[in-house]
Design an enzyme around this catalytic site. Structure first.
Site: not given
Length: 514
Positions: A109, A296
């Protein structure tokens, strides 16, 4: 990660059983970890729970999550971790922690910076019973820390304490890595997740406890020659290969042409400046003076300001929840707003001049007065917020139409239609699966170049045949100035555009994925 809202992406129709194997590719020197995919066993105990009468609410609430040169790194200085695609909603891979190694499946992430996995001391959270748990007592390289830690998500939170141990990512052994042992994973979000934990690849500034991220230690310990990593996400959910993350370089087989690079403007998330958003080649004007964006990998969909997301959903025929506040503003103030804009009143001052907002020098803010006296005053305050934000959306929509010389009646009709397209409270909007081929392209201006997404890329299809559901990949989240307006370019964008995270030069690069 502390303040960013995230909702972990979960699809409900397949499970991935992971069979890791490590094999060097003699052509490029990369070490690849292969993952295989098997359909979910309907008789499986967990599957039966996911298909229960309660699973529909879970599915609605859990589709999306939420908070460089072309030759950098020789083949000998890179390491590749394969990622697995979970119905285009999750990408994850394997790491091991401790000695002897304990395997965990994690999301890589770029929107957070901590590593966390479930702890063997997690006894009261249902999610921990369905995932691998770290057993400190079984690792000879474990070192106690004990400092408490918590990470808040939009759909829940995890909490626990810090520990230290060796972490192996691919063939890269990171020694003495601080990470969080999660002892509480409340709610249903993590129960159905196909990952055990999260490995954050953001900057240390947003790391809970200011813990040194795994990526920082890879660079510090000399495990990669170049401080660069890159993502290739395979958007074909039927393919065995979900994608790859390359540490220390860029695989030229993962992209076409050259990357366009933009500097990181805020070292927390991988944040950069973005230009205007285009629908079917036409500028919306919302980001004409610039917006901020974040790349992201931990966000499944594509998030942006409600004003533009509503315009996009209108253009693609997505249906959400009718906003009564929106139609009330249009009916009562629509003609006045058009008159004011036509007479030259600045758009950012319009709502304050008609009394729905207060102008603070840069933008409109709610006229509500903070009160903790009783429930009625809090409700009134909430309505004030809604009326102010709805007015500002209406102004933006009307200004866009006036610039196209539309008639008064057409503008009012258009804005009322946009009210019908406001996203639902869960942020999702459904579309007709049979209309995907006729939906317009949506484009983003980054580094002076237009990056276009065709409908086949921004529509998330869940299921097959007559039972298939199609969901708009655009979801709304409003972040006010000075941090906003802010866009989050998640897996939908990163799947179509190969993404390079150049930590050494603090920049992000995008090129068409191969």
């Amino acid at each position: 990660m502390v303040t960013k809202e995230k909702t972990i992406g979960v699809a409900l129709f397949f499970s991935f059983l992971l069979f890791p194997f490590v094999s060097p590719d003699t052509k490029d020197g990369f070490v690849r970890i292969g993952l295989k995919k098997i359909k979910y066993d309907q008789n499986n105990r967990v599957a039966s729970q996911l298909y229960s009468k309660d699973s529909e609410s879970l599915k609605k609430a859990s589709i999306n999550k939420y908070h460089f040169s072309d030759t950098l790194g020789s083949s000998e200085d890179t390491d590749i971790v394969a990622l697995k695609n979970y119905m285009d909603a999750q990408y994850f891979g394997d790491i091991v922690i401790g000695t002897p190694p304990q395997k965990f499946t994690v999301i890589f992430d770029t929107g957070s910076s901590n590593l966390w996995v479930p702890s063997a001391k997690c006894h009261l959270s249902v999610a921990c019973f369905f995932h691998a748990k770290y057993k400190a007592s079984q690792s000879s390289t474990y070192r106690k820390n004990g400092t408490s830690a918590a990470i808040q998500y939009g759909s829940g939170a995890i909490s626990g304490f810090f520990s230290q141990d060796n972490v192996k990512v691919g063939d890269l052994l990171v020694k003495k890595q601080d990470f969080i042992e999660a002892t509480k994973e409340p709610g249903v979000t993590f129960v159905a997740a196909k990952f055990d934990g999260i490995l954050g690849l953001g900057f240390q500034g947003i790391s809970v406890g200011y813990a040194v991220p795994v990526w920082y230690n890879m660079v510090k310990q000399g495990l990669v020659k170049e401080p660069v990593f890159s993502f290739w996400l395979n958007r074909n959910p039927q393919a065995d290969e979900g994608g790859e993350i390359v540490f220390g370089g860029v695989d030229p087989n993962h992209y076409k042409g050259k990357h366009t690079y933009v500097p990181v403007t805020h070292k927390g998330y991988w944040q950069f400046d973005m230009g205007d958003v285009l629908i079917d080649g036409k500028e919306t004007g919302y980001c004409g003076k610039g917006c901020s964006a974040i790349a992201d990998s931990g966000t499944s969909l594509l998030t942006g300001p409600t004003t533009v997301i509503t315009m996009i959903n209108h253009a693609i025929g997505a249906s959400g929840v009718v906003s009564m506040e929106c139609k009330a503003v249009v009916e009562q103030y629509g003609p006045t707003i058009m008159d004011m804009l036509s007479s030259g009143v600045q758009p950012k001052k319009t709502c304050s001049q008609i009394g729905l907002c207060t102008f603070d020098g840069t933008h409109g803010v709610s006229t509500r007065i903070k009160s903790v006296v009783d429930e009625s005053s809090r409700i009134s305050s909430g309505l004030g917020d809604a009326m102010c934000s709805t007015c500002e959306m209406t102004v933006s929509w009307m200004q866009h139409q006036l610039m196209q010389n539309q008639t008064r009646d057409l503008i009012l009709t258009y804005v009322n239609e946009l009210c019908d397209r406001l996203p639902s409270p869960t942020g999702q909007s459904g579309v007709d699966c049979g209309m995907i081929s006729s939906m317009p392209n949506v484009s983003f201006t980054i580094g002076g170049k237009v990056f276009t997404l065709p409908a086949e890329q921004y529509i998330l299809k869940v299921g097959e045949g007559q039972g298939a559901q199609c969901i708009s990949g655009f979801t709304a989240m409003d972040i006010p100035p000075p941090r906003g307006p802010l866009w989050i370019l998640g897996d939908i964008f990163m799947g179509y555009y190969h993404t390079v995270f150049d930590h050494g030069n603090a920049r992000v690069g995008f090129a068409r994925a191969a």
